[in-house]
Scaffold this motif. Structure first.
Motif, short mmCIF file in Angstrom:
data_model
loop_
_atom_site.label_atom_id
_atom_site.label_comp_id
_atom_site.label_asym_id
_atom_site.label_seq_id
_atom_site.Cartn_x
_atom_site.Cartn_y
_atom_site.Cartn_z
N ALA A 47 0.83 -1.21 0.00
CA ALA A 47 0.00 0.00 0.00
C ALA A 47 0.86 1.26 0.00
O ALA A 47 0.57 2.24 -0.71
N LEU A 48 1.94 1.26 0.78
CA LEU A 48 2.82 2.42 0.84
C LEU A 48 3.53 2.65 -0.50
O LEU A 48 3.72 3.79 -0.92
N MET A 49 3.91 1.56 -1.16
CA MET A 49 4.55 1.69 -2.47
C MET A 49 3.60 2.32 -3.48
O MET A 49 3.97 3.24 -4.23
N LEU A 50 2.35 1.83 -3.52
CA LEU A 50 1.38 2.39 -4.45
C LEU A 50 1.03 3.83 -4.08
O LEU A 50 0.80 4.67 -4.96
N LEU A 51 1.03 4.14 -2.78
CA LEU A 51 0.77 5.53 -2.34
C LEU A 51 1.88 6.46 -2.81
O LEU A 51 1.62 7.58 -3.27
N TRP A 52 3.14 6.00 -2.71
CA TRP A 52 4.26 6.81 -3.18
C TRP A 52 4.15 7.07 -4.68
O TRP A 52 4.35 8.20 -5.14
N ILE A 53 3.82 6.03 -5.43
CA ILE A 53 3.66 6.20 -6.88
C ILE A 53 2.52 7.17 -7.19
O ILE A 53 2.60 7.97 -8.12
N GLN A 54 1.46 7.13 -6.36
CA GLN A 54 0.31 8.00 -6.58
C GLN A 54 0.61 9.48 -6.34
O GLN A 54 0.21 10.34 -7.12
N VAL A 55 1.33 9.77 -5.27
CA VAL A 55 1.61 11.19 -4.95
C VAL A 55 2.84 11.71 -5.70
O VAL A 55 3.08 12.92 -5.72
N HIS A 56 3.57 10.82 -6.33
CA HIS A 56 4.82 11.20 -6.99
C HIS A 56 4.67 12.30 -8.04
O HIS A 56 5.55 13.17 -8.15
N PRO A 57 3.60 12.31 -8.85
CA PRO A 57 3.46 13.38 -9.85
C PRO A 57 3.46 14.79 -9.25
O PRO A 57 3.75 15.77 -9.95
N LEU A 58 3.13 14.91 -7.96
CA LEU A 58 3.15 16.23 -7.32
C LEU A 58 4.56 16.74 -7.09
O LEU A 58 4.77 17.93 -6.84
N LEU A 59 5.54 15.82 -7.18
CA LEU A 59 6.92 16.16 -6.85
C LEU A 59 7.80 16.36 -8.08
O LEU A 59 8.94 16.82 -7.95
N VAL A 60 7.30 16.00 -9.25
CA VAL A 60 8.11 16.10 -10.47
C VAL A 60 7.32 16.86 -11.54
O VAL A 60 6.09 16.96 -11.49
N SER A 61 8.05 17.36 -12.50
CA SER A 61 7.41 18.13 -13.58
C SER A 61 7.22 17.30 -14.85
O SER A 61 6.49 17.71 -15.75
N GLU A 62 7.87 16.15 -14.92
CA GLU A 62 7.76 15.30 -16.10
C GLU A 62 6.81 14.13 -15.84
O GLU A 62 6.32 13.94 -14.73
N GLY A 63 6.57 13.35 -16.86
CA GLY A 63 5.73 12.17 -16.72
C GLY A 63 4.25 12.47 -16.84
O GLY A 63 3.84 13.59 -17.13
N ILE A 64 3.44 11.44 -16.60
CA ILE A 64 2.00 11.59 -16.76
C ILE A 64 1.39 12.27 -15.54
O ILE A 64 2.00 12.32 -14.47
N ASP A 65 0.16 12.76 -15.70
CA ASP A 65 -0.49 13.53 -14.63
C ASP A 65 -1.01 12.61 -13.54
O ASP A 65 -1.12 11.39 -13.70
N ILE A 66 -1.37 13.21 -12.41
CA ILE A 66 -1.77 12.44 -11.23
C ILE A 66 -3.06 11.66 -11.46
O ILE A 66 -3.26 10.58 -10.90
N GLY A 67 -3.95 12.18 -12.31
CA GLY A 67 -5.19 11.47 -12.62
C GLY A 67 -4.95 10.19 -13.38
O GLY A 67 -5.56 9.15 -13.08
N THR A 68 -4.05 10.24 -14.35
CA THR A 68 -3.71 9.03 -15.12
C THR A 68 -3.01 8.01 -14.24
O THR A 68 -3.25 6.80 -14.36
N VAL A 69 -2.15 8.50 -13.34
CA VAL A 69 -1.48 7.60 -12.40
C VAL A 69 -2.52 6.91 -11.51
O VAL A 69 -2.45 5.70 -11.27
N PHE A 70 -3.49 7.66 -11.02
CA PHE A 70 -4.54 7.08 -10.18
C PHE A 70 -5.30 6.00 -10.94
O PHE A 70 -5.62 4.94 -10.39
N ASN A 71 -5.56 6.24 -12.22
CA ASN A 71 -6.26 5.27 -13.05
C ASN A 71 -5.50 3.96 -13.11
O ASN A 71 -6.09 2.87 -13.08
N ARG A 72 -4.17 4.04 -13.18
CA ARG A 72 -3.35 2.83 -13.23
C ARG A 72 -3.23 2.18 -11.84
O ARG A 72 -3.33 0.96 -11.70
N VAL A 73 -3.01 3.01 -10.82
CA VAL A 73 -2.80 2.49 -9.47
C VAL A 73 -4.04 1.77 -8.95
O VAL A 73 -3.95 0.69 -8.35
#
Length: 384
Positions: A47-73
Protein backbone atom coordinates in the motif's frame (compact mmCIF):
# COMPACT_ATOMS: atom_id res chain seq x y z
CA UNK A 1 -9.58 -11.52 -30.35
CA UNK A 2 -7.19 -9.41 -32.46
CA UNK A 3 -6.90 -6.61 -29.92
CA UNK A 4 -4.75 -6.15 -26.83
CA UNK A 5 -7.27 -3.56 -25.69
CA UNK A 6 -9.99 -6.18 -25.97
CA UNK A 7 -8.16 -8.53 -23.64
CA UNK A 8 -7.59 -5.69 -21.18
CA UNK A 9 -11.28 -4.73 -21.27
CA UNK A 10 -12.22 -8.34 -20.50
CA UNK A 11 -9.91 -8.23 -17.48
CA UNK A 12 -11.58 -5.06 -16.25
CA UNK A 13 -15.11 -6.38 -16.74
CA UNK A 14 -14.75 -9.90 -15.37
CA UNK A 15 -11.99 -9.43 -12.78
CA UNK A 16 -11.44 -5.88 -11.57
CA UNK A 17 -15.03 -4.56 -11.59
CA UNK A 18 -16.41 -7.39 -9.41
CA UNK A 19 -13.34 -6.97 -7.21
CA UNK A 20 -14.09 -3.29 -6.63
CA UNK A 21 -17.69 -4.12 -5.71
CA UNK A 22 -16.46 -6.76 -3.24
CA UNK A 23 -13.94 -4.29 -1.80
CA UNK A 24 -16.55 -1.62 -1.09
CA UNK A 25 -18.86 -4.21 0.48
CA UNK A 26 -16.04 -5.35 2.80
CA UNK A 27 -15.17 -1.73 3.56
CA UNK A 28 -18.78 -1.00 4.48
CA UNK A 29 -19.00 -4.04 6.74
CA UNK A 30 -15.67 -3.65 8.54
CA UNK A 31 -14.93 0.07 8.36
CA UNK A 32 -11.78 1.75 7.12
CA UNK A 33 -9.91 1.75 10.45
CA UNK A 34 -10.55 -1.96 11.08
CA UNK A 35 -9.54 -2.82 7.51
CA UNK A 36 -6.23 -1.00 7.90
CA UNK A 37 -5.53 -2.62 11.27
CA UNK A 38 -6.22 -6.01 9.74
CA UNK A 39 -3.58 -5.59 7.05
CA UNK A 40 -0.38 -7.58 7.39
CA UNK A 41 3.01 -5.86 7.31
CA UNK A 42 3.52 -7.02 3.74
CA UNK A 43 0.19 -5.58 2.64
CA UNK A 44 1.06 -2.27 4.26
CA UNK A 45 4.35 -2.19 2.36
CA UNK A 46 2.47 -2.75 -0.90
CA UNK A 47 0.00 0.00 0.00
CA UNK A 48 2.82 2.42 0.84
CA UNK A 49 4.55 1.69 -2.47
CA UNK A 50 1.38 2.39 -4.45
CA UNK A 51 0.77 5.53 -2.34
CA UNK A 52 4.26 6.81 -3.18
CA UNK A 53 3.66 6.20 -6.88
CA UNK A 54 0.31 8.00 -6.58
CA UNK A 55 1.61 11.19 -4.95
CA UNK A 56 4.82 11.20 -6.99
CA UNK A 57 3.46 13.38 -9.85
CA UNK A 58 3.15 16.23 -7.32
CA UNK A 59 6.92 16.16 -6.85
CA UNK A 60 8.11 16.10 -10.47
CA UNK A 61 7.41 18.13 -13.58
CA UNK A 62 7.76 15.30 -16.10
CA UNK A 63 5.73 12.17 -16.72
CA UNK A 64 2.00 11.59 -16.76
CA UNK A 65 -0.49 13.53 -14.63
CA UNK A 66 -1.77 12.44 -11.23
CA UNK A 67 -5.19 11.47 -12.62
CA UNK A 68 -3.71 9.03 -15.12
CA UNK A 69 -1.48 7.60 -12.40
CA UNK A 70 -4.54 7.08 -10.18
CA UNK A 71 -6.26 5.27 -13.05
CA UNK A 72 -3.35 2.83 -13.23
CA UNK A 73 -2.80 2.49 -9.47
CA UNK A 74 -6.44 1.74 -8.66
CA UNK A 75 -6.50 -1.06 -11.24
CA UNK A 76 -3.35 -2.64 -9.82
CA UNK A 77 -4.78 -2.34 -6.30
CA UNK A 78 -8.03 -3.95 -7.46
CA UNK A 79 -6.09 -6.83 -9.03
CA UNK A 80 -4.10 -7.38 -5.84
CA UNK A 81 -7.32 -7.37 -3.83
CA UNK A 82 -9.08 -9.81 -6.19
CA UNK A 83 -6.24 -12.37 -6.11
CA UNK A 84 -5.88 -12.02 -2.33
CA UNK A 85 -9.64 -12.47 -1.81
CA UNK A 86 -9.81 -15.53 -4.07
CA UNK A 87 -6.96 -17.17 -2.15
CA UNK A 88 -8.61 -16.44 1.21
CA UNK A 89 -12.09 -17.66 0.34
CA UNK A 90 -11.38 -20.40 -2.22
CA UNK A 91 -10.75 -23.85 -0.73
CA UNK A 92 -8.28 -24.93 -3.44
CA UNK A 93 -7.13 -21.79 -5.27
CA UNK A 94 -4.15 -23.63 -6.72
CA UNK A 95 -6.54 -25.52 -9.01
CA UNK A 96 -7.25 -22.28 -10.88
CA UNK A 97 -3.51 -21.78 -11.36
CA UNK A 98 -3.03 -25.36 -12.53
CA UNK A 99 -5.88 -24.96 -15.02
CA UNK A 100 -4.23 -21.84 -16.44
CA UNK A 101 -0.88 -23.67 -16.61
CA UNK A 102 -2.51 -26.53 -18.48
CA UNK A 103 -3.99 -24.20 -21.09
CA UNK A 104 -0.66 -22.39 -21.48
CA UNK A 105 1.19 -25.70 -21.91
CA UNK A 106 -1.21 -26.72 -24.66
CA UNK A 107 -0.56 -23.51 -26.58
CA UNK A 108 3.20 -23.78 -26.03
CA UNK A 109 3.21 -27.33 -27.41
CA UNK A 110 0.94 -26.34 -30.30
CA UNK A 111 3.26 -23.42 -31.11
CA UNK A 112 6.35 -25.64 -31.20
CA UNK A 113 4.64 -28.25 -33.37
CA UNK A 114 3.29 -25.66 -35.78
CA UNK A 115 6.46 -23.58 -36.07
CA UNK A 116 9.04 -26.38 -36.24
CA UNK A 117 6.89 -29.20 -37.60
CA UNK A 118 4.42 -27.62 -40.00
CA UNK A 119 6.36 -24.50 -41.03
CA UNK A 120 9.70 -26.35 -40.73
CA UNK A 121 11.57 -23.54 -39.01
CA UNK A 122 15.28 -24.19 -38.38
CA UNK A 123 15.98 -25.39 -34.85
CA UNK A 124 18.55 -23.49 -32.85
CA UNK A 125 19.81 -23.18 -29.30
CA UNK A 126 21.14 -19.65 -28.88
CA UNK A 127 22.50 -20.44 -25.42
CA UNK A 128 24.93 -22.87 -27.10
CA UNK A 129 25.67 -20.63 -30.07
CA UNK A 130 23.50 -22.64 -32.50
CA UNK A 131 21.56 -20.18 -34.63
CA UNK A 132 17.96 -20.94 -35.55
CA UNK A 133 14.43 -19.61 -35.44
CA UNK A 134 13.57 -17.84 -32.18
CA UNK A 135 10.02 -18.93 -31.44
CA UNK A 136 7.53 -16.52 -29.88
CA UNK A 137 3.91 -16.41 -31.06
CA UNK A 138 1.89 -19.23 -32.58
CA UNK A 139 1.64 -17.52 -35.97
CA UNK A 140 -1.72 -19.06 -36.80
CA UNK A 141 -4.54 -16.54 -37.00
CA UNK A 142 -4.67 -14.15 -34.06
CA UNK A 143 -3.83 -16.63 -31.30
CA UNK A 144 -1.03 -15.49 -28.94
CA UNK A 145 -0.31 -12.50 -31.20
CA UNK A 146 0.50 -10.46 -28.09
CA UNK A 147 3.64 -12.57 -27.63
CA UNK A 148 5.42 -10.91 -30.53
CA UNK A 149 8.78 -10.95 -28.78
CA UNK A 150 10.77 -14.11 -27.90
CA UNK A 151 11.79 -12.71 -24.50
CA UNK A 152 8.24 -11.85 -23.51
CA UNK A 153 7.04 -15.25 -24.72
CA UNK A 154 9.73 -16.99 -22.64
CA UNK A 155 8.78 -15.03 -19.51
CA UNK A 156 5.09 -15.66 -20.09
CA UNK A 157 5.30 -19.42 -20.57
CA UNK A 158 8.04 -19.67 -17.95
CA UNK A 159 5.65 -18.31 -15.32
CA UNK A 160 3.33 -21.28 -15.92
CA UNK A 161 6.22 -23.73 -15.69
CA UNK A 162 6.94 -22.04 -12.36
CA UNK A 163 3.39 -22.65 -11.15
CA UNK A 164 3.75 -26.36 -11.95
CA UNK A 165 7.16 -26.60 -10.25
CA UNK A 166 5.84 -24.84 -7.17
CA UNK A 167 2.88 -27.20 -6.94
CA UNK A 168 5.04 -30.30 -7.36
CA UNK A 169 7.49 -29.11 -4.72
CA UNK A 170 4.95 -29.25 -1.92
CA UNK A 171 3.00 -32.37 -2.90
CA UNK A 172 4.00 -36.02 -2.35
CA UNK A 173 5.92 -37.32 -5.33
CA UNK A 174 4.45 -40.25 -7.23
CA UNK A 175 5.82 -40.85 -10.70
CA UNK A 176 2.55 -41.93 -12.27
CA UNK A 177 0.58 -38.99 -10.86
CA UNK A 178 3.23 -36.37 -11.54
CA UNK A 179 4.31 -37.52 -15.00
CA UNK A 180 1.86 -35.20 -16.85
CA UNK A 181 3.24 -32.22 -14.90
CA UNK A 182 6.82 -33.28 -15.53
CA UNK A 183 6.10 -33.51 -19.27
CA UNK A 184 4.45 -30.07 -19.15
CA UNK A 185 7.43 -28.53 -17.34
CA UNK A 186 9.85 -30.08 -19.84
CA UNK A 187 7.71 -28.82 -22.73
CA UNK A 188 7.65 -25.27 -21.33
CA UNK A 189 11.39 -25.46 -20.60
CA UNK A 190 12.07 -26.49 -24.20
CA UNK A 191 9.92 -23.58 -25.37
CA UNK A 192 12.03 -21.16 -23.30
CA UNK A 193 15.21 -22.70 -24.70
CA UNK A 194 14.00 -22.32 -28.29
CA UNK A 195 13.05 -18.67 -27.79
CA UNK A 196 16.79 -18.01 -27.57
CA UNK A 197 16.18 -15.77 -24.55
CA UNK A 198 19.03 -16.03 -22.10
CA UNK A 199 17.54 -13.94 -19.29
CA UNK A 200 14.37 -16.04 -18.94
CA UNK A 201 16.47 -19.21 -19.22
CA UNK A 202 18.56 -18.08 -16.24
CA UNK A 203 15.34 -17.20 -14.40
CA UNK A 204 13.99 -20.69 -15.16
CA UNK A 205 17.12 -22.32 -13.71
CA UNK A 206 16.95 -20.08 -10.60
CA UNK A 207 13.29 -20.95 -10.14
CA UNK A 208 13.96 -24.68 -10.51
CA UNK A 209 16.71 -24.40 -7.90
CA UNK A 210 14.38 -22.63 -5.45
CA UNK A 211 11.67 -25.24 -6.10
CA UNK A 212 14.13 -27.99 -5.28
CA UNK A 213 15.18 -26.24 -2.06
CA UNK A 214 11.56 -25.82 -0.98
CA UNK A 215 10.43 -29.33 -1.86
CA UNK A 216 9.67 -31.78 0.93
CA UNK A 217 11.12 -34.90 -0.67
CA UNK A 218 13.50 -36.95 1.45
CA UNK A 219 15.82 -37.40 -1.52
CA UNK A 220 16.14 -33.71 -2.42
CA UNK A 221 19.71 -33.35 -1.06
CA UNK A 222 20.80 -36.37 -3.07
CA UNK A 223 19.22 -34.76 -6.13
CA UNK A 224 20.99 -31.47 -5.41
CA UNK A 225 24.32 -33.30 -5.08
CA UNK A 226 23.72 -35.25 -8.30
CA UNK A 227 22.75 -32.11 -10.22
CA UNK A 228 25.82 -30.29 -8.86
CA UNK A 229 28.07 -33.10 -10.07
CA UNK A 230 26.37 -33.09 -13.49
CA UNK A 231 26.76 -29.31 -13.70
CA UNK A 232 30.46 -29.55 -12.83
CA UNK A 233 31.00 -32.23 -15.47
CA UNK A 234 29.13 -30.13 -18.03
CA UNK A 235 31.25 -27.09 -17.22
CA UNK A 236 34.41 -29.10 -17.76
CA UNK A 237 33.14 -30.81 -20.91
CA UNK A 238 31.73 -27.63 -22.47
CA UNK A 239 34.47 -25.37 -21.13
CA UNK A 240 35.52 -23.95 -24.50
CA UNK A 241 31.94 -23.47 -25.72
CA UNK A 242 30.96 -21.71 -22.49
CA UNK A 243 33.94 -19.35 -22.68
CA UNK A 244 33.06 -18.61 -26.31
CA UNK A 245 29.48 -17.75 -25.33
CA UNK A 246 30.69 -15.53 -22.49
CA UNK A 247 32.96 -13.68 -24.92
CA UNK A 248 30.03 -13.22 -27.33
CA UNK A 249 27.80 -11.92 -24.54
CA UNK A 250 30.43 -9.47 -23.32
CA UNK A 251 31.23 -8.35 -26.87
CA UNK A 252 27.69 -7.12 -27.49
CA UNK A 253 27.21 -5.83 -23.95
CA UNK A 254 24.83 -8.64 -23.02
CA UNK A 255 22.66 -7.78 -26.00
CA UNK A 256 23.09 -4.04 -25.30
CA UNK A 257 21.96 -4.35 -21.67
CA UNK A 258 25.23 -3.06 -20.19
CA UNK A 259 25.28 0.17 -22.28
CA UNK A 260 21.57 0.75 -21.58
CA UNK A 261 22.06 0.36 -17.83
CA UNK A 262 25.14 2.58 -17.86
CA UNK A 263 23.23 5.38 -19.59
CA UNK A 264 20.27 4.90 -17.26
CA UNK A 265 22.47 5.06 -14.14
CA UNK A 266 24.11 8.25 -15.44
CA UNK A 267 20.66 9.82 -15.76
CA UNK A 268 19.53 8.49 -12.37
CA UNK A 269 22.58 10.04 -10.67
CA UNK A 270 21.11 13.47 -11.44
CA UNK A 271 17.80 12.69 -9.68
CA UNK A 272 18.40 9.65 -7.48
CA UNK A 273 15.79 10.33 -4.79
CA UNK A 274 12.80 11.59 -6.74
CA UNK A 275 13.35 10.24 -10.24
CA UNK A 276 11.86 11.64 -13.43
CA UNK A 277 8.20 10.65 -13.20
CA UNK A 278 5.94 7.88 -14.49
CA UNK A 279 6.35 7.32 -18.23
CA UNK A 280 8.83 10.18 -18.54
CA UNK A 281 11.00 9.96 -21.62
CA UNK A 282 13.85 7.48 -21.46
CA UNK A 283 16.32 7.14 -24.31
CA UNK A 284 19.39 4.94 -24.50
CA UNK A 285 21.32 4.07 -27.63
CA UNK A 286 23.39 1.03 -28.48
CA UNK A 287 24.60 -0.28 -31.83
CA UNK A 288 22.60 2.40 -33.62
CA UNK A 289 19.33 1.38 -31.92
CA UNK A 290 17.34 3.59 -29.54
CA UNK A 291 15.81 1.90 -26.50
CA UNK A 292 12.91 3.48 -24.62
CA UNK A 293 13.02 1.54 -21.35
CA UNK A 294 15.92 0.42 -19.11
CA UNK A 295 15.39 -3.36 -19.50
CA UNK A 296 15.66 -3.86 -15.75
CA UNK A 297 12.85 -3.44 -13.21
CA UNK A 298 15.02 -2.04 -10.43
CA UNK A 299 16.67 0.47 -12.75
CA UNK A 300 13.21 1.27 -14.13
CA UNK A 301 11.88 2.05 -10.66
CA UNK A 302 14.90 4.18 -9.82
CA UNK A 303 14.65 6.17 -13.04
CA UNK A 304 10.93 6.90 -12.86
CA UNK A 305 10.14 6.96 -9.12
CA UNK A 306 13.47 7.26 -7.31
CA UNK A 307 14.95 5.50 -4.31
CA UNK A 308 11.71 5.16 -2.26
CA UNK A 309 10.07 3.03 -4.97
CA UNK A 310 13.11 0.76 -5.22
CA UNK A 311 13.26 0.49 -1.42
CA UNK A 312 9.61 -0.61 -1.26
CA UNK A 313 10.13 -3.06 -4.13
CA UNK A 314 13.06 -4.75 -2.38
CA UNK A 315 11.37 -4.58 1.03
CA UNK A 316 8.29 -6.42 -0.26
CA UNK A 317 10.41 -9.21 -1.77
CA UNK A 318 12.53 -9.35 1.37
CA UNK A 319 9.43 -9.56 3.55
CA UNK A 320 8.25 -12.63 1.64
CA UNK A 321 11.62 -14.36 1.98
CA UNK A 322 11.92 -13.52 5.69
CA UNK A 323 8.40 -14.62 6.63
CA UNK A 324 7.95 -17.66 4.41
CA UNK A 325 9.06 -20.02 7.19
CA UNK A 326 6.27 -18.67 9.40
CA UNK A 327 3.69 -20.20 7.08
CA UNK A 328 2.76 -23.84 6.91
CA UNK A 329 3.86 -25.48 3.65
CA UNK A 330 1.08 -25.11 1.10
CA UNK A 331 0.73 -25.10 -2.67
CA UNK A 332 -0.12 -21.39 -2.86
CA UNK A 333 2.75 -20.40 -0.57
CA UNK A 334 5.31 -22.34 -2.58
CA UNK A 335 3.94 -21.22 -5.95
CA UNK A 336 4.07 -17.59 -4.80
CA UNK A 337 7.69 -17.88 -3.65
CA UNK A 338 9.06 -19.59 -6.76
CA UNK A 339 7.04 -17.30 -9.03
CA UNK A 340 8.52 -14.33 -7.19
CA UNK A 341 12.03 -15.73 -7.79
CA UNK A 342 11.32 -16.33 -11.47
CA UNK A 343 9.86 -12.86 -11.90
CA UNK A 344 12.65 -11.09 -10.03
CA UNK A 345 15.43 -12.79 -12.01
CA UNK A 346 13.52 -12.52 -15.30
CA UNK A 347 12.92 -8.80 -14.84
CA UNK A 348 16.62 -8.16 -14.25
CA UNK A 349 17.22 -8.17 -17.99
CA UNK A 350 13.92 -7.32 -19.64
CA UNK A 351 10.78 -5.53 -18.53
CA UNK A 352 8.65 -2.54 -19.37
CA UNK A 353 7.14 0.06 -17.07
CA UNK A 354 6.08 -0.96 -13.58
CA UNK A 355 2.85 1.04 -13.84
CA UNK A 356 1.21 -0.80 -16.71
CA UNK A 357 -2.27 -1.96 -17.62
CA UNK A 358 -2.79 -5.77 -17.44
CA UNK A 359 0.51 -7.04 -18.76
CA UNK A 360 3.41 -9.38 -18.08
CA UNK A 361 4.45 -7.41 -14.98
CA UNK A 362 1.15 -8.33 -13.35
CA UNK A 363 2.01 -11.99 -13.81
CA UNK A 364 5.64 -11.71 -12.71
CA UNK A 365 5.31 -9.38 -9.71
CA UNK A 366 1.77 -8.52 -8.65
CA UNK A 367 0.47 -12.10 -8.89
CA UNK A 368 3.06 -13.70 -6.57
CA UNK A 369 2.89 -10.98 -3.92
CA UNK A 370 -0.93 -11.07 -3.89
CA UNK A 371 -0.92 -14.88 -3.76
CA UNK A 372 1.45 -14.76 -0.81
CA UNK A 373 -0.54 -12.01 0.87
CA UNK A 374 -3.75 -14.00 0.57
CA UNK A 375 -2.17 -17.21 1.87
CA UNK A 376 -0.55 -15.35 4.78
CA UNK A 377 -3.90 -13.81 5.77
CA UNK A 378 -5.70 -17.14 5.30
CA UNK A 379 -3.35 -19.01 7.63
CA UNK A 380 -3.44 -16.13 10.13
CA UNK A 381 -7.25 -16.20 10.20
CA UNK A 382 -7.18 -19.97 10.75
CA UNK A 383 -5.19 -19.52 13.98
CA UNK A 384 -7.33 -16.71 15.40
Amino acid sequence: MNSAGGYISQTYIWCLFPGLISFFIDLHRNGLAASIRGMTAGEKLIALMLLWIQVHPLLVSEGIDIGTVFNRVIKIAAYLYVVRTVVIHCKRPERLLLLAAGVATFFAAFTLIYQFGVLDRPLGVRALGIDGYRVDKLGLGNFTEGLSNPILAALYYGSFATILCGYMAVKPFYWQRRMPMIIAIVMLGVFILLTGSRGPLIAFVAMAGMSLLLCRYTWKWKAIFLLSVMAAISLIWLHDDILLQIDRVLADGFNCRFPIWEQAVNAISQKPVIGYGAFSDFKATCAGVTFEHPHNMMVNLLYHWGLPALAFYIAILGYILLTMKQLKPSSVRTIAIVLMVFGFVGMLTDTYSFLVRPNLQWLLYFLPISLYSGEYRKQLMATE
